[in-house]
Scaffold this active site. Structure first.
Site, short mmCIF file in Angstrom:
data_model
loop_
_atom_site.label_atom_id
_atom_site.label_comp_id
_atom_site.label_asym_id
_atom_site.label_seq_id
_atom_site.Cartn_x
_atom_site.Cartn_y
_atom_site.Cartn_z
N ASP A 155 1.02 -1.11 -0.34
CA ASP A 155 0.26 0.08 0.41
C ASP A 155 0.82 2.02 -0.25
O ASP A 155 2.08 1.46 0.84
CB ASP A 155 -1.11 -0.46 0.70
N LYS A 156 0.01 2.61 -0.41
CA LYS A 156 1.31 3.46 -1.08
C LYS A 156 2.44 3.96 0.77
O LYS A 156 2.51 4.61 0.82
CB LYS A 156 -0.17 4.74 -0.50
#
Length: 313
Positions: A143-144
């Site tokens: 995830d970011k």
């Protein structure tokens, strides 16, 4: 490699397939397509049952005729090469091991058209432009705002081999996280299917029709106020899996505002992101066959908060 164009095909359902969901049946027949992509084809009437449009969850009956007519493939546009900051822990002619910083999106997607890891890879390694598709070299994601170890392929052959190794669960991944609250047990394993949230489309949730997902955890340290530092292993790699599973245990990742990890303002604890870090990756090199083990140290924000918490004991 993208799945090949297919001509229109017809399938007659047999008695042993009675009651099977349409999307599950198609996933077995067309393994090169994901269930979500098959669901889109069903909803767009490229897949019919008895010449009618149905839902992906339609329950099949003996004698049903499934008509499959996939649309022509559109070649994915190659992302532009752009300078992006990231650290390479290891590289050879076949693959890269990267320590992804928080805040860096892995590949272009809605809302993140450029300045992703993929853009940076194409800038730093021009030979990777030969890889097809909009996600060249990517075999798994973080995830970011999750930091840590990320494995990248440098050739099409290695990309296929590593993708298969992830799919067959032959790659071991270990994470570390600061949790807002400690789970009820010091260690354990949760098996719960994960799928898209029925209302909030940016979230995932535990749901009966989701994809199988299994997560292990072990609490390493506990701190005043209920916070803890935990080691997490995943047997599967579903989107937001760790975040969803830990939230379901009422022990969300600290700083994960999407799944209930926002700290109380009165606590004095600050977390600018979800404090989740991919620490270790163990796999067999797809070319040499040698076992590889790579570790990425915790990011400064996690180290600093851990020091703060340890000082309060």
């Amino acid at each position: 490699m993208p799945p090949p164009d297919r001509p229109r095909t017809l399938h007659r359902i047999e008695a042993r397939e009675n009651g099977m969901r349409l999307d599950h049946y198609l996933t077995l027949r067309f393994s090169e397509y994901s269930r979500s992509s098959l669901g889109r084809h069903i909803r767009s009437s490229h897949i019919l049952v008895n010449e009618k449009t149905v839902k992906p969850g339609y329950r099949l009956h003996p004698g049903d005729i499934i008509q499959v007519d996939f649309p022509p493939l559109v070649a994915a546009k190659q992302p532009p090469a752009q300078p992006v900051d990231f650290k390479v822990l290891y590289e050879d002619e076949s693959l890269l091991v990267i320590n992804k910083p928080p805040g860096l999106v892995v590949h272009p997607a809605a809302g993140h058209a450029d300045k992703t890891l993929v853009n940076g890879l194409l800038h730093r390694y021009p030979d990777m432009t030969a890889l097809e598709g909009g996600r060249p070299g990517i075999v798994h994601r973080l995830d970011k705002d999750t930091s840590g170890i990320l494995l990248v392929a440098r050739t099409e052959q290695v990309q296929a081999l590593l993708s298969a190794a992830f799919k067959e669960r032959r790659i071991s991944k270990t994470y570390h996280a600061l949790l807002l609250r400690s789970p009820a047990e010091q260690s354990g394993r949760i098996v719960a299917p994960v799928g898209r949230h029925p209302v909030h489309r940016k979230k995932m949730s535990i749901r009966s029709d989701g994809r199988y997902a299994a997560t292990n955890w072990k609490v390493l340290e506990t701190f005043p106020g209920g916070l803890c530092f935990a080691e997490i292993g995943i047997e599967t790699g579903r989107t937001h899996q760790i975040r969803v599973h830990l939230s379901s245990l009422k022990a969300p990742v600290l700083g994960d505002t999407l799944y209930g990890g926002r700290p109380d303002k009165k606590s004095g604890i600050r977390a600018e992101r979800q404090l989740l870090h991919a620490s270790t990756l163990i796999f067999l090199h797809p070319v040499s066959g040698k076992e590889c083990c790579f570790t990425a140290p915790l990011r400064p924000d996690m180290e600093e908060l851990l020091s703060q918490l340890r000082g309060s004991i």
